[in-house]
Design an enzyme around this catalytic site. Structure first.
Site, PDB file in Angstrom:
ATOM      1  N   SER A 169       0.868  -1.458   0.086  1.00 27.15           N
ATOM      2  CA  SER A 169       0.013   0.147  -0.190  1.00 27.15           C
ATOM      3  C   SER A 169       0.862   1.303   0.160  1.00 27.15           C
ATOM      4  O   SER A 169       0.434   2.211  -0.581  1.00 27.15           O
ATOM      5  CB  SER A 169      -0.865   0.083   1.251  1.00 27.15           C
ATOM      6  OG  SER A 169      -1.570  -0.875   1.548  1.00 27.15           O
ATOM      7  N   HIS A 189      -1.886  -3.005  -6.974  1.00 29.12           N
ATOM      8  CA  HIS A 189      -2.322  -2.677  -5.673  1.00 29.12           C
ATOM      9  C   HIS A 189      -4.037  -2.743  -5.846  1.00 29.12           C
ATOM     10  O   HIS A 189      -4.581  -2.253  -6.460  1.00 29.12           O
ATOM     11  CB  HIS A 189      -2.245  -0.960  -5.402  1.00 29.12           C
ATOM     12  CG  HIS A 189      -2.391  -0.669  -4.071  1.00 29.12           C
ATOM     13  ND1 HIS A 189      -3.245   0.664  -3.795  1.00 29.12           N
ATOM     14  CD2 HIS A 189      -2.660  -1.199  -2.840  1.00 29.12           C
ATOM     15  CE1 HIS A 189      -3.429   0.721  -2.682  1.00 29.12           C
ATOM     16  NE2 HIS A 189      -3.083  -0.327  -1.971  1.00 29.12           N
ATOM     17  N   GLU A 228      -4.693  -0.505  -9.039  1.00 25.50           N
ATOM     18  CA  GLU A 228      -3.684   0.499  -9.338  1.00 25.50           C
ATOM     19  C   GLU A 228      -2.537  -0.582  -9.744  1.00 25.50           C
ATOM     20  O   GLU A 228      -1.954  -1.399  -8.867  1.00 25.50           O
ATOM     21  CB  GLU A 228      -3.240   1.070  -8.134  1.00 25.50           C
ATOM     22  CG  GLU A 228      -4.086   2.195  -7.760  1.00 25.50           C
ATOM     23  CD  GLU A 228      -4.001   3.322  -6.701  1.00 25.50           C
ATOM     24  OE1 GLU A 228      -4.295   4.384  -6.630  1.00 25.50           O
ATOM     25  OE2 GLU A 228      -3.408   2.736  -5.717  1.00 25.50           O
ATOM     26  N   ASN A 244      -4.541   6.336  -1.972  1.00 18.92           N
ATOM     27  CA  ASN A 244      -4.501   6.632  -0.516  1.00 18.92           C
ATOM     28  C   ASN A 244      -3.909   7.753  -0.278  1.00 18.92           C
ATOM     29  O   ASN A 244      -3.946   8.389   0.579  1.00 18.92           O
ATOM     30  CB  ASN A 244      -3.669   5.288  -0.269  1.00 18.92           C
ATOM     31  CG  ASN A 244      -4.127   4.317   0.139  1.00 18.92           C
ATOM     32  OD1 ASN A 244      -5.477   4.084   0.276  1.00 18.92           O
ATOM     33  ND2 ASN A 244      -3.559   2.985   0.215  1.00 18.92           N
TER      34      ASN A 244
HETATM   35  P1  NAI Z   1      -2.625  -9.508   6.821  1.00 16.32           P
HETATM   36  O1  NAI Z   1      -2.031  -9.344   7.988  1.00 16.32           O
HETATM   37  O2  NAI Z   1      -3.894  -9.760   7.074  1.00 16.32           O
HETATM   38  O3  NAI Z   1      -2.107 -10.780   6.077  1.00 16.32           O
HETATM   39  C1  NAI Z   1      -0.731 -10.972   5.849  1.00 16.32           C
HETATM   40  C2  NAI Z   1      -0.442 -12.360   5.729  1.00 16.32           C
HETATM   41  O4  NAI Z   1       1.058 -12.672   5.186  1.00 16.32           O
HETATM   42  C3  NAI Z   1      -0.678 -13.209   6.946  1.00 16.32           C
HETATM   43  O5  NAI Z   1      -1.503 -14.215   6.771  1.00 16.32           O
HETATM   44  C4  NAI Z   1       0.845 -13.524   7.372  1.00 16.32           C
HETATM   45  O6  NAI Z   1       0.809 -14.929   7.946  1.00 16.32           O
HETATM   46  C5  NAI Z   1       1.303 -13.730   5.878  1.00 16.32           C
HETATM   47  N1  NAI Z   1       2.705 -13.649   6.041  1.00 16.32           N
HETATM   48  C6  NAI Z   1       3.579 -12.838   6.588  1.00 16.32           C
HETATM   49  N2  NAI Z   1       4.889 -13.223   6.265  1.00 16.32           N
HETATM   50  C7  NAI Z   1       4.976 -14.093   5.487  1.00 16.32           C
HETATM   51  C8  NAI Z   1       5.790 -14.697   4.699  1.00 16.32           C
HETATM   52  N3  NAI Z   1       7.153 -14.354   4.854  1.00 16.32           N
HETATM   53  N4  NAI Z   1       5.611 -15.610   3.787  1.00 16.32           N
HETATM   54  C9  NAI Z   1       4.149 -15.938   3.434  1.00 16.32           C
HETATM   55  N5  NAI Z   1       3.241 -15.392   4.298  1.00 16.32           N
HETATM   56  C10 NAI Z   1       3.814 -14.344   5.081  1.00 16.32           C
HETATM   57  O7  NAI Z   1      -2.368  -8.321   6.019  1.00 16.32           O
HETATM   58  P2  NAI Z   1      -3.234  -7.611   4.817  1.00 16.32           P
HETATM   59  O8  NAI Z   1      -4.415  -6.730   5.279  1.00 16.32           O
HETATM   60  O9  NAI Z   1      -3.825  -8.803   3.951  1.00 16.32           O
HETATM   61  O10 NAI Z   1      -2.108  -6.623   4.173  1.00 16.32           O
HETATM   62  C11 NAI Z   1      -1.158  -7.584   3.090  1.00 16.32           C
HETATM   63  C12 NAI Z   1      -0.500  -6.431   2.094  1.00 16.32           C
HETATM   64  O11 NAI Z   1      -1.529  -5.961   1.366  1.00 16.32           O
HETATM   65  C13 NAI Z   1       0.219  -5.496   2.787  1.00 16.32           C
HETATM   66  O12 NAI Z   1       1.415  -5.075   2.242  1.00 16.32           O
HETATM   67  C14 NAI Z   1      -0.851  -4.241   2.823  1.00 16.32           C
HETATM   68  O13 NAI Z   1      -0.184  -2.857   2.907  1.00 16.32           O
HETATM   69  C15 NAI Z   1      -1.450  -4.463   1.560  1.00 16.32           C
HETATM   70  N6  NAI Z   1      -2.701  -4.054   1.277  1.00 16.32           N
HETATM   71  C16 NAI Z   1      -3.737  -4.124   2.464  1.00 16.32           C
HETATM   72  C17 NAI Z   1      -4.940  -3.583   2.283  1.00 16.32           C
HETATM   73  C18 NAI Z   1      -5.968  -3.738   3.217  1.00 16.32           C
HETATM   74  O14 NAI Z   1      -7.091  -2.977   3.005  1.00 16.32           O
HETATM   75  N7  NAI Z   1      -5.900  -4.558   4.158  1.00 16.32           N
HETATM   76  C19 NAI Z   1      -5.329  -2.944   0.909  1.00 16.32           C
HETATM   77  C20 NAI Z   1      -4.222  -2.881  -0.101  1.00 16.32           C
HETATM   78  C21 NAI Z   1      -3.136  -3.203   0.231  1.00 16.32           C
END
Ligand code: NAI
Ligand code: 3HC
Length: 647
Positions: free
Chosen positions: A405, A426, A438, A476
């Protein structure tokens, strides 16, 4: 070549429309149909006429590009009347979509047959107008008032089988449409002809029905003008003679066609159609997309995997350990279960979607993957480690994407062998629902990789917008400015609830503060804290004061508002007033319209800055980002269109 050609199959004439790409009813086509009626009526050997279209679809409607210009004869309502009044009965043979003016032409025909899988509809409200060539007047005479109300006020097309059940089409055919329609026409000539649509009786469902519909349509329309005007046209059609109702519909159509809302919706219509294939991609060819990998099965990873499965791609989901993988797969299952609950998927479809995902903790499972999308924690170290693993295990030509993000994609890709295959993709949460994508190339991203990003968006049915690299990309970054401007109003004494009400009044589903309470205030807080820890000068926000007071939003029972347990209704909070009191200095009062103007103006100003820096390629791209990612009301056209039009 003429857009209308006539062939003969014995006593049946076949009129073929060929006006690519979608057989829109431009002047030449209207004239061609007008002339065909006279030609065929004058031909003693012709007993019936089949109207069929070449290419991907039946007539998809009026030519929207003509809407800004003065109408040119023959006008569409006259063409439709003329087809209906032809001595020889016409049969519309529909494939693809018969929409708007296209369906109105079909309603002028004595019969309508549709290929299985075709759809018919009156989507004009989506363009801020009402049907302008008898759609609201003939439809109730063919299918009844309730069906007509549904069709014209929602604008949603219906598939052939349902259309037949509603009485909108006479037969659903499979196989060769032309042959089937000719056979249908021959059979129809053997029986007495049904009445033309304009002469059919229609029953008025009564005052209670209209009152109920008005309330329901007004509730859904939320400020959009066309749906209620369309309802009024159907009511008129049911209560007045045909000619009077037709004149009423035409006057409404012409009135709305010149409106701000129609201009805004046309702008969005063309912006959406231009977005998937931007000219600057040139000749670059996308790479094949036969399968995909997703790293991280959290909120975003599971949503992205679901979107990929919805598009039919097999998916490998990688998590960091068995426990996290099980959680990720459960997240996916929950998404598809939700689809079943909402009636969007059958249980069998949901099972097939889940079966197409294989989970793994070992990157070796990605050895033959065409595209991998990383969605792990928003931490540069974690992301870099992931890409190092990907570089070791993926094919050298696999496209590697990050869903970050806020991080700089260049920093994530640092040290990656073959950086040409790296790109930012994105997605927005929930990723299987939100239409916006994006696409963020780095300076090294190869043209084929960029083209693949756009091809992916098309495959997923998403609206792609290219963004340059800056904090928050397009969406954002504007959101940050919008929130800061909303906070500035609160600092000068405007009530939090007034700001939210103003933005809802403008057409957003939610105001900026209630939206933060829903999503949680802590994510942006942590990001600011991170920047502060890294030595950046990030001023204290009101949101920071609330988070420090333990108010992170609905999940902690309160944020900008209080919430009763189990209730999502925001209530003004005495505690918030107390926490924020130090930061508030009463300023001039603002009414809701002025609040909305101020905040939308701030969005547009940030948009201008983004354009000047080359972060967005066009104002309409910014409008698409706001409409499809942030709930900006579509019928306002987006902040750039809205502000430019106001002058
Ligand atoms: P989240 O915390 O829900 O999920 C992250 C997942 O990645 C977890 O299930 C974790 O176990 C896994 N993980 C962590 N390290 C890992 C690794 N080394 N190998 C494999 N899996 C691993 O986070 P979320 O919200 O899904 O965000 C993920 C990405 O998406 C971030 O970069 C965030 O900035 C981006 N993002 C989030 C949005 C949102 O609304 N939550 C919107 C757009 C982008
Ligand atoms: N007028 C002018 N151009 C149109 C058009 C229209 N009604 N509908 C589509 N186009 C153009 C698109 O801009 C696009 O152009 P491009 O190739 O130069 O970008 C091209 O046709 C193909 O469009 P799509 O990418 O949308 O093609 P799809 O195959 O994905 O979809 C479709 C086909 C379902 C027919 C879809 O194009 C569509 O929904 N079109 C709009 C239909 C509509 O809204 N009709 C009502 C018009 S208003 C009206 O009829 C008023 C009447 O009541 C008087």
């Amino acid at each position: 070549m003429s857009v209308v050609s006539i062939e003969r199959e014995g006593e049946i004439a076949v009129v073929t429309v060929d006006n690519p790409p979608v057989n829109a009813l431009g002047q030449a086509l209207r004239q061609g149909l007008w002339d065909a009626v006279a030609t065929l009526d004058a031909d003693p050997d012709v007993r019936a006429v089949v109207l069929i279209c070449a290419g991907r679809t039946f007539i998809a409607g009026a030519d929207v590009r003509e809407f800004g210009k003065p109408p040119v004869e023959p006008h569409l309502p006259d063409v439709v009347n003329r087809i209906e009044g032809a001595v020889k009965p016409w049969v519309a043979a529909i494939h693809g979509s018969a929409l708007g003016g296209g369906f109105e032409v079909a309603l002028g025909c004595r019969f309508r047959v549709a290929l299985d899988g075709a759809s018919v509809g009156l989507p004009e409200v989506g363009l801020g107008i009402v049907p302008g060539a008898s759609g609201t007047v003939r439809t109730p005479r063919v299918a009844g008032a309730a069906a007509a109300v549904d069709l014209v006020t929602t604008g949603k097309p219906v598939k052939a089988a349902k259309a037949q059940a509603m009485g909108l089409v006479d037969a659903v055919l499979s196989g060769d449409l032309r042959e089937g329609a000719i056979a249908f026409a021959r059979a129809a000539l053997e029986a007495p002809l049904s009445l033309p649509a304009s002469e059919r009786p229609v029953t008025d469902p009564g005052a209670a029905f209209w009152a109920e519909q008005q309330a329901a349509v007004a509730r859904r329309a939320k400020g959009e003008a066309a749906p209620l005007r369309a309802l009024a046209c159907v009511q008129k059609a049911v209560q007045a003679p045909f000619a009077e109702a037709l004149a009423f519909e035409r006057a409404t159509f012409l009135d709305l066609r010149g409106s701000d809302q129609a201009a805004a919706l046309r702008h969005v219509f063309f912006a959406e159609r231009a977005a998937p294939r931007p000219a600057h991609l040139g000749e670059a060819k996308p790479l094949p997309l036969r399968n995909a990998g997703v790293i991280g099965g959290g909120t975003m990873g599971a949503g992205i995997a679901a979107a990929l499965r919805d598009a039919g791609l097999p998916v490998v989901l990688i998590e960091r350990d068995a426990e996290a993988l099980a959680r990720g797969l459960t997240n996916l299952q929950t998404i598809f279960d939700g689809g079943v609950k909402r009636g969007k998927l059958t249980p069998e479809q949901a099972a097939a979607r889940v079966a197409g995902v294989s989970g793994a903790t070992d990157y070796a499972a990605l050895a033959d993957t065409d595209l991998v999308i990383e969605a792990v924690f928003e931490e540069i170290g974690v992301k870099r480690a992931v890409f190092a693993d990907l570089a070791r295990h993926c094919r050298a030509d696999a496209v590697l994407a990050t869903n970050t993000s806020y991080l700089d994609p260049r920093a994530i890709a640092e040290g990656l062998a073959n950086p040409g295959r790296f790109i930012g993709l994105h997605f927005f949460s929930p990723a299987n629902v939100m239409k916006l994508l994006e696409i963020v190339p780095t300076p090294e991203t190869a043209p084929e990789t960029l083209a693949t990003g756009f091809a992916l968006a098309r495959a997923l049915g998403k609206i792609p917008v290219q963004a340059g690299i800056c904090e928050g990309f397009i969406g954002n970054r504007i959101l940050k400015r919008y929130r800061a401007a909303a906070e500035a109003l609160v600092r000068q004494g405007v009530a939090i609830a007034e700001v939210d009400a103003a933005m809802r009044g403008f057409g957003f589903a939610m105001g900026p503060f209630e939206a933060q309470d829903l999503g949680g205030l802590d994510i942006a807080f942590l990001q600011r804290e991170g920047a502060r820890a890294a030595g950046q000068d990030v001023p204290e926000t009101l949101g920071d004061l609330l988070v420090r007071a333990g108010r992170k939003g609905q999940k902690t029972g309160g944020g900008w508002y209080d919430y009763a347990p189990g209730d999502r209704k925001p209530q003004a909070s005495a505690r918030v007033a107390e926490v924020l009191a130090v930061a508030i200095t009463a300023g001039p009062a603002l009414d809701r319209a002025a609040i909305a103007e101020r905040l939308v103006g701030e969005m547009a100003a940030e948009g201008e800055a983004i354009l000047a820096e080359g972060i967005a390629l066009s104002p309409s791209d910014i409008d698409l980002v706001e409409i499809h990612g942030y709930g900006f009301p579509r019928w306002r056209g987006g902040p750039m269109h809205y502000t430019a039009r106001k002058g």
